[in-house]
Write a protein that holds these residues in place. Sequence first.
Motif, PDB file in Angstrom:
ATOM      1  N   CYS A 197      42.256  44.615  44.824  1.00 56.93           N
ATOM      2  CA  CYS A 197      42.541  44.044  43.624  1.00 56.93           C
ATOM      3  C   CYS A 197      43.749  44.515  42.680  1.00 56.93           C
ATOM      4  N   TYR A 232      29.744  38.953  44.076  1.00 62.32           N
ATOM      5  CA  TYR A 232      31.026  39.738  44.025  1.00 62.32           C
ATOM      6  C   TYR A 232      30.790  41.198  43.726  1.00 62.32           C
ATOM      7  N   HIS A 262      42.355  40.432  39.215  1.00 60.85           N
ATOM      8  CA  HIS A 262      43.539  40.774  40.232  1.00 60.85           C
ATOM      9  C   HIS A 262      44.195  39.402  39.960  1.00 60.85           C
ATOM     10  N   THR A 299      40.488  31.655  38.802  1.00 62.22           N
ATOM     11  CA  THR A 299      39.609  31.469  39.849  1.00 62.22           C
ATOM     12  C   THR A 299      38.766  32.581  39.936  1.00 62.22           C
ATOM     13  N   GLU A 300      37.510  32.303  40.631  1.00 63.11           N
ATOM     14  CA  GLU A 300      36.697  33.650  40.845  1.00 63.11           C
ATOM     15  C   GLU A 300      36.610  34.017  42.213  1.00 63.11           C
ATOM     16  N   GLY A 343      38.841  37.786  44.374  1.00 66.76           N
ATOM     17  CA  GLY A 343      40.259  38.000  44.696  1.00 66.76           C
ATOM     18  C   GLY A 343      40.686  37.301  46.024  1.00 66.76           C
ATOM     19  N   LYS A 346      39.584  34.462  47.320  1.00 68.73           N
ATOM     20  CA  LYS A 346      39.965  32.919  46.990  1.00 68.73           C
ATOM     21  C   LYS A 346      41.162  32.762  46.422  1.00 68.73           C
ATOM     22  N   GLY A 347      41.437  33.607  45.283  1.00 70.08           N
ATOM     23  CA  GLY A 347      42.924  33.547  44.713  1.00 70.08           C
ATOM     24  C   GLY A 347      43.984  33.659  45.667  1.00 70.08           C
ATOM     25  N   SER A 387      46.710  30.981  46.287  1.00 69.17           N
ATOM     26  CA  SER A 387      47.982  31.224  46.120  1.00 69.17           C
ATOM     27  C   SER A 387      49.105  30.910  47.436  1.00 69.17           C
ATOM     28  N   PHE A 426      48.014  33.104  40.323  1.00 71.03           N
ATOM     29  CA  PHE A 426      46.355  33.109  40.163  1.00 71.03           C
ATOM     30  C   PHE A 426      45.923  34.297  39.500  1.00 71.03           C
ATOM     31  N   CYS A 486      42.416  36.055  38.956  1.00 66.49           N
ATOM     32  CA  CYS A 486      41.126  35.988  39.761  1.00 66.49           C
ATOM     33  C   CYS A 486      40.055  37.014  38.991  1.00 66.49           C
ATOM     34  N   GLY A 493      37.823  25.104  38.313  1.00 68.92           N
ATOM     35  CA  GLY A 493      38.953  26.328  38.063  1.00 68.92           C
ATOM     36  C   GLY A 493      39.503  26.073  36.670  1.00 68.92           C
TER      37      GLY A 493
END
Length: 198
Positions: free
Chosen positions: A86, A107, A126, A139-140, A142, A144-145, A149, A157, A159, A191
């Motif tokens: 992160c 998470y 993040h 977004t939720e 790291g 995923k972001g 991205s 993003f 995150c 989002g």
Amino acid sequence: VRHNVYYDMLMHLELSPKHKADLLARGLSEERIEQNMYRTLPMSSSARRFLAGILSDFHNLEGVPGFYVDRGYWNILGHSGLLVPCRDRNGYIQGLQDDETKPDRKYRWLSSRGKAHGTRSYSYIHVTGNIHARTAYLTEGGLKGDVASFLDHDALFLCFAGVTAIAGLKDEHTQSPGTPDELEHDLQGRGRLLQGPQ
């Protein structure tokens, strides 16, 4: 301090073939996987203790989440899984997320709260993508972001780790050069969007 410790820690670790295959399946390139420094945390306590011992020769591990003292030796606490760095807007590693998630703990951060010489980890924001972009997506998670991205040509993003962990969002929003000036909330899970003047 955290960045230096975590950076050196990741440099000593490898990414398992399974985790690499999972990341490629998500759409990341091999180059981006290496650039983002994803690694696999070993399951063996002895391997973690050996790594912590190496790091303690070069860094003060006191106060760094994830590290603790066990029977006189530094060790690393955490679940064996994919480590996701992160980073803040300057690229410094603030914390490590364990992406091997469970339904009751979506998470999870590398943390050693409650252990001898251990400490808790905070839920950091993040930042991934082009920090000079005029639009930032929220977004939720790291990873995923990172994926979103990359697939969207390095879109910016921010995150966070769950809706209750957005305390640092305002700081990232206001202090990042070129970030947007207006925050629009979307509570439907599609989002969230930060958008600057057109």
